[in-house]
Design an enzyme around this catalytic site. Structure first.
Site, PDB file in Angstrom:
ATOM      1  NE  ARG A   1      -3.529  -4.194   0.634  1.00  0.00           N
ATOM      2  CZ  ARG A   1      -2.907  -2.816   0.494  1.00  0.00           C
ATOM      3  NH1 ARG A   1      -3.138  -1.803   1.483  1.00  0.00           N
ATOM      4  NH2 ARG A   1      -2.231  -2.487  -0.370  1.00  0.00           N
TER       5      ARG A   1
ATOM      6  CE  LYS B   1      -3.767  -1.929  -4.054  1.00  0.00           C
ATOM      7  NZ  LYS B   1      -4.313  -0.562  -4.311  1.00  0.00           N
TER       8      LYS B   1
ATOM      9  CD  GLU C   1      -9.768   4.133   0.777  1.00  0.00           C
ATOM     10  OE1 GLU C   1      -8.715   4.299   1.158  1.00  0.00           O
ATOM     11  OE2 GLU C   1     -10.556   3.199   0.480  1.00  0.00           O
TER      12      GLU C   1
HETATM   13  N1  PLP Z   1      -6.758   3.183  -0.310  1.00  0.00           N
HETATM   14  C1  PLP Z   1      -6.733   2.877  -1.671  1.00  0.00           C
HETATM   15  C2  PLP Z   1      -8.347   2.815  -2.420  1.00  0.00           C
HETATM   16  C3  PLP Z   1      -5.663   2.659  -2.482  1.00  0.00           C
HETATM   17  O1  PLP Z   1      -5.902   2.209  -3.652  1.00  0.00           O
HETATM   18  C4  PLP Z   1      -4.478   2.633  -1.705  1.00  0.00           C
HETATM   19  C5  PLP Z   1      -3.436   2.317  -2.693  1.00  0.00           C
HETATM   20  O2  PLP Z   1      -2.942   0.817  -2.490  1.00  0.00           O
HETATM   21  C6  PLP Z   1      -4.450   2.936  -0.409  1.00  0.00           C
HETATM   22  C7  PLP Z   1      -5.546   3.491  -0.004  1.00  0.00           C
HETATM   23  C8  PLP Z   1      -3.207   3.002   0.155  1.00  0.00           C
HETATM   24  O3  PLP Z   1      -2.668   1.673   0.643  1.00  0.00           O
HETATM   25  P1  PLP Z   1      -1.148   1.118   0.687  1.00  0.00           P
HETATM   26  O4  PLP Z   1      -0.567   2.395   1.841  1.00  0.00           O
HETATM   27  O5  PLP Z   1      -1.046  -0.055   1.203  1.00  0.00           O
HETATM   28  O6  PLP Z   1      -0.489   1.257  -0.526  1.00  0.00           O
HETATM   29  C1  COI Z   2      -1.031   1.971  -4.803  1.00  0.00           C
HETATM   30  O1  COI Z   2      -0.983   2.852  -4.189  1.00  0.00           O
HETATM   31  O2  COI Z   2      -0.414   1.058  -4.707  1.00  0.00           O
HETATM   32  C2  COI Z   2      -2.171   1.860  -5.309  1.00  0.00           C
HETATM   33  O3  COI Z   2      -2.847   0.956  -5.767  1.00  0.00           O
HETATM   34  C3  COI Z   2      -3.009   2.922  -5.703  1.00  0.00           C
HETATM   35  C4  COI Z   2      -3.491   3.298  -7.182  1.00  0.00           C
HETATM   36  C5  COI Z   2      -2.365   3.005  -7.992  1.00  0.00           C
HETATM   37  C6  COI Z   2      -4.617   2.353  -7.546  1.00  0.00           C
END
Ligand code: PLP
Ligand code: COI
Length: 343
Positions: free
Chosen positions: A84, A187, A223
């Site tokens: 990612r 991200k 989201e």
């Molecule tokens: N959506 C956003 C905007 C986020 O910052 C995060 C955190 O990483 C997620 C979703 C969840 O992604 P993940 O499950 O890969 O941590």
């Molecule tokens: C995560 O879940 O790792 C995130 O990046 C979410 C937040 C702390 C920005």
């Protein structure tokens, strides 16, 4: 390295920064990545004209390591985070950091900070934050020719203070975190900067987060600020498909676990008009894990959708949480090879 005891009160930790012993860094210069370097400073030296500072050429990741009952340390799906970060790098024209090197840097950052890994059963984990930033000095709006990748870690408790207790969220159509064809799937820091005003407003009104709608038509669910959204209805796990949300690794894992538990799974555009039909709703992500949603207040339409009245999570959300956590900590088998042992 000598193992020095820490005096951290693990079960009281919040989701915050704590200085640890070391971080791992790597520089991209003259068209190639150098060797991994270890630093004990939590300060970085940066040119005042670096592209990350002016034009937001910055992306990050978030993943966690857990200590198991057996004392071993496990990190969850780091290859997915590595891929990612490469996608984010392509999205804002940064140099891609190789997957194997990403994994090596994460392993090294965990091992060097072993005394900060919370014990099994404390409810805390080691949060790992990889970062990729444009370092080259430029004034014109162009991609940098120098980059820095780094990984630091911090022991953390739950992202939402209440942990696995349902929280209220709100819908406010006046704010977007990403544009329809913008950077929502990456991200990158700019998405988070764009969510700060709405997040603050929501917090002031007593909500844990904003549930964003699709930025084009405001018809579909997108989201939450820091996490994806899912709902449960009629033995079905339902989660939005959208080109303005982050592809969550937690959500991807839950889709698999839900299917394994015999639920139907649907990843599709989810109209706001379905909110009234859901039995359970939740946020999911690395930091949020699964955070159940007690109520969604649509502040523009003056409507409320209630999913928990008694302060308890729904049964399916709880089963999914327990399953995911058991795989992450090594309490249950890891049939898909999601977990890597750090030794
Ligand atoms: N959506 C956003 C905007 C986020 O910052 C995060 C955190 O990483 C997620 C979703 C969840 O992604 P993940 O499950 O890969 O941590
Ligand atoms: C995560 O879940 O790792 C995130 O990046 C979410 C937040 C702390 C920005």
């Amino acid at each position: 390295m000598d193992f020095m005891e820490t005096t951290i009160n693990w079960s009281e930790l919040s989701f915050g920064y704590m200085k640890t012993d070391y971080n791992v860094r790597c520089y991209y210069r003259d068209g190639k990545w150098g060797e991994l370097e270890v630093s004990s400073s939590d300060i970085i030296n940066i040119h005042m004209s670096a592209t990350c500072l002016h034009y937001g050429q910055e992306a990050f990741e978030g993943l966690k390591a857990f200590r198991g009952k057996d004392g071993r340390v496990r990190v969850f799906r780091m290859d997915e985070n590595a891929k990612r970060l490469q996608s984010s790098a392509r999205g804002i024209m940064m140099a891609e950091f190789p997957v194997e090197r990403f994994e090596a840097a994460v392993r090294q950052a965990i091992k060097l900070n072993e005394r900060f890994i919370p014990p099994y059963g404390s409810g805390a984990s080691l949060y790992i934050r990889p970062l990729l930033i444009g370092m080259g000095a430029l004034i014109g709006v162009k991609p940098a020719d120098e980059y820095m990748f780094m990984v630091f870690v911090s022991p953390v408790g739950p992202y939402f203070k209440t942990g696995f207790t349902p929280v209220p969220v709100c819908i406010m159509r006046g704010f977007d975190r990403a544009a329809p064809n913008g950077t929502g799937t990456y991200k990158v820091g700019g998405n988070y900067a764009a969510s700060l005003v709405a997040g603050k407003k929501a917090n002031e009104k007593g909500y844990a987060a904003v549930l964003y709608l699709d930025p084009k038509d405001k018809i579909y669910l997108d989201e939450c600020g820091p996490a994806n959204f899912f709902a449960i209805r009629d033995n079905t796990y339902i989660t939005p498909a959208s080109n303005s949300i982050l592809p969550s690794i937690t959500n991807k894992s839950l889709l698999q676990l839900a299917a394994d538990m015999g639920l139907k799974v649907e990843r599709r555009p989810v109209p706001v008009s379905e909110l009234g039909s859901f039995e359970e709703a939740a946020e999911c992500g690395t930091a949020a894990v699964i955070t159940p949603i007690s109520r969604i207040d649509d502040l523009d339409e003056d409507r409320s959708y209630v999913y928990s009245k008694d302060g308890k999570a729904g049964r399916t959300s709880e089963k999914l949480y327990n399953k995911l956590f058991a795989i992450q900590t090594g309490d249950e088998p890891d049939p898909y090879g999601w977990v890597k042992i750090i030794d």
